[in-house]
Design an enzyme around this catalytic site. Structure first.
Site, PDB file in Angstrom:
ATOM      1  N   HIS A 313       0.709  -1.162   0.132  1.00  0.00           N
ATOM      2  CA  HIS A 313       0.218   0.064   0.023  1.00  0.00           C
ATOM      3  C   HIS A 313       0.865   1.327  -0.063  1.00  0.00           C
ATOM      4  CE1 HIS A 313      -3.238   2.904   1.195  1.00  0.00           C
ATOM      5  NE2 HIS A 313      -3.992   1.877   0.865  1.00  0.00           N
ATOM      6  N   ASP A 371      -7.912  -5.485   0.269  1.00  0.00           N
ATOM      7  CA  ASP A 371      -8.075  -6.383  -0.834  1.00  0.00           C
ATOM      8  C   ASP A 371      -8.123  -7.769  -0.684  1.00  0.00           C
ATOM      9  OD1 ASP A 371      -7.497  -3.614  -2.891  1.00  0.00           O
ATOM     10  OD2 ASP A 371      -9.367  -4.342  -2.640  1.00  0.00           O
TER      11      ASP A 371
END
Ligand code: SDX
Length: 434
Positions: A313, A371
């Site tokens: 991320h 996710d």
């Protein structure tokens, strides 16, 4: 924002005059160096492709501390919101700045429920798509098409118009996502049932059929509602920045949100949940858990172009708090459906375990993101893989709208217009031209 008791001084080794720039502080998080006068004073731009060191705006909505793995919506920790109230209460919080009291919550739920139907003409837009069109292609078209029904009643400078546009988008996205799903499988569209909850309504529009009653499973209803809460907003991510930049031209909210849908589709962003499940499926086909090590070698081989989808991320350099909550939700749903031994979930937990013990990922601070588990839980609920990002867009619409309205509500906002470092050909003449 307030002036910090600090200043930035920029000096140049070529003897150009140095300049001072103010430093501002927010309520929490990093300070910012105000470079708005830099070009005027130096004739130079800053250079920051991907905006790794750039704050594009000031905002009161969502705060992320990437090192701590902390996510706050209007100051409330995501862990608490995931178990407090429901998604529409979180929508109210993101739009209005505070959690609703009992009456405000009831009124807001009723207001949203009264806008869940779409114009009957909307169904004809779908007919232009092939049945196997990707739902995100359909959604980009449908959300943009909403503009056509409200364009003449959307004065974005009017706070009431902004409010009703927000309600219409929050209310109608589930209906449109379900319609794109039904169209793909050749089943009739289900009209919203306003006696149901927001999430219950979505489940019925997705999996109900006109020829029999549909009973909402409360565990799935609660799980889906939590998935919506976890995806509701996330600071200035790629799709939110797209919505802000698109909306800064003064276009209507429906068109700006359609741009956000298009951006979210990318596999590096909202498309990662679909890509993650496909990755787990590939590992399964390779031989499952025994092949995870071989797959990891591909990931670590830069030439392979293979990424561990659902990991890493830009902001979180620690565990994404949403991933933990998503894993818990996964456990609950699989237990409810008697799928505790779901091979995909067991494989995902093994992949996570191996990655978190591997220096390649640890040294790069790559952890599971939102996710990584969301695809497994959505698939267990019955949502098809190619609709995962559509569900993400449904949930993120409130964040896009809250951020857009915050920008438009600021009298000082300007149209966004970045500059560039030009590296192309200097002026030259077409052969024969004078
Ligand atoms: C979302 O911004 C948001 O807030 C987004 C989101 C939201 O709610 O809106 O949180 C939702 O989009 C979550 C992210 C979903 N995407 C994925 O899961 C796709 C896989 N992840 C990567 O593509 C990547 O981690 C990004 C795009 C998410 C972040 O990339 P960055 O910050 O640009 O980091 P980078 O690409 O510069 O990576 C740094 C290093 C590189 O290695 P080196 O060059 O240092 O040797 O880490 C490696 C990268 O190769 N790396 C990965 C990796 N992610 C980064 N290696 C393998 N697998 C990965 N997933």
């Amino acid at each position: 924002m307030k002036l910090a008791d600090n200043k930035a001084t920029l000096s140049f080794s070529n003897g150009s005059p140095s300049i001072e720039m103010p430093v501002y502080s927010g309520s929490i998080g990093p300070d910012v160096i105000d470079i708005r006068k830099l070009y005027g004073q130096t004739g130079m731009f800053t250079y920051d492709p991907g905006f790794l060191s750039t704050a594009s705006c000031q905002s009161d909505i969502t705060f992320i501390d990437g090192d701590k793995g902390e996510l706050l919506y209007r100051g409330y920790p995501i862990e608490q919101l995931a178990n407090h109230g429901d998604y529409l209460d979180t929508c109210y919080l993101l739009l209005h700045g505070d959690l609703p009291d009992a009456k405000q919550s009831t009124d807001f739920h009723k207001l949203v429920n009264n806008h869940t139907m779409v114009n009957e003409q909307m169904q004809f837009f779908l007919r232009g798509f092939r049945r196997d069109a990707h739902p995100m292609a359909v959604m980009t078209g449908l959300v943009g098409a909403l503009s056509a029904f409200y364009h003449d009643s959307t004065d974005i400078t009017n706070p009431e118009h902004r409010e009703i546009s927000a309600i219409r988008l929050i209310a109608k996205l589930p209906t449109l996502v379900a319609m794109s799903y039904k169209y793909g499988i050749g089943q009739p569209f289900m009209y919203p049932q306003n006696s149901l909850s927001y999430s219950g309504n979505f489940l019925r529009m997705m999996f109900g059929v006109p020829c029999e009653d549909y009973v909402v499973n409360p565990v799935l209803e609660r799980a889906l509602d939590r998935i919506f809460i976890l995806h509701a907003d996330h600071e200035q991510n790629a799709s939110t920045s797209t919505v802000r930049l698109c909306g800064s031209s003064g276009t209507n909210p429906f068109a700006a949100v359609a741009a956000g849908v298009a951006c979210l589709w990318g596999p590096a962003h909202g498309g990662a949940n679909e890509a993650c499940l496909k990755m787990l499926d590939d590992i399964q086909k390779m031989g499952g858990i025994s092949k995870v090590g071989e797959f990891m070698e591909q990931v670590k081989d830069k030439n392979s172009g293979v990424k561990l989808m659902g990991f890493g991320h830009r902001v979180y350099k620690n565990y994404d708090p949403r991933a933990k909550l998503m894993q818990e939700t996964c456990n609950e749903v699989l237990a409810e459906l008697g799928l505790e031994n779901d091979p995909m979930f067991k494989l995902a937990k093994q992949v996570e375990k191996i990655a978190l013990e591997d220096d390649y990922f640890v040294s790069r601070k790559l952890y599971p993101n939102v996710d990584f588990y969301s695809g497994i839980v959505q698939r267990a609920i019955g949502i098809p893989v190619n609709l995962f990002t559509g569900v993400f867009a449904l949930a993120r619409t409130v964040g896009w709208i809250a951020q857009l309205n915050e920008m438009i509500g600021d009298p000082e906002y300007k149209i966004g217009r970045p500059r560039q470092l030009f590296t192309g050909s200097p002026r030259r003449n077409v052969p024969g031209a004078k």
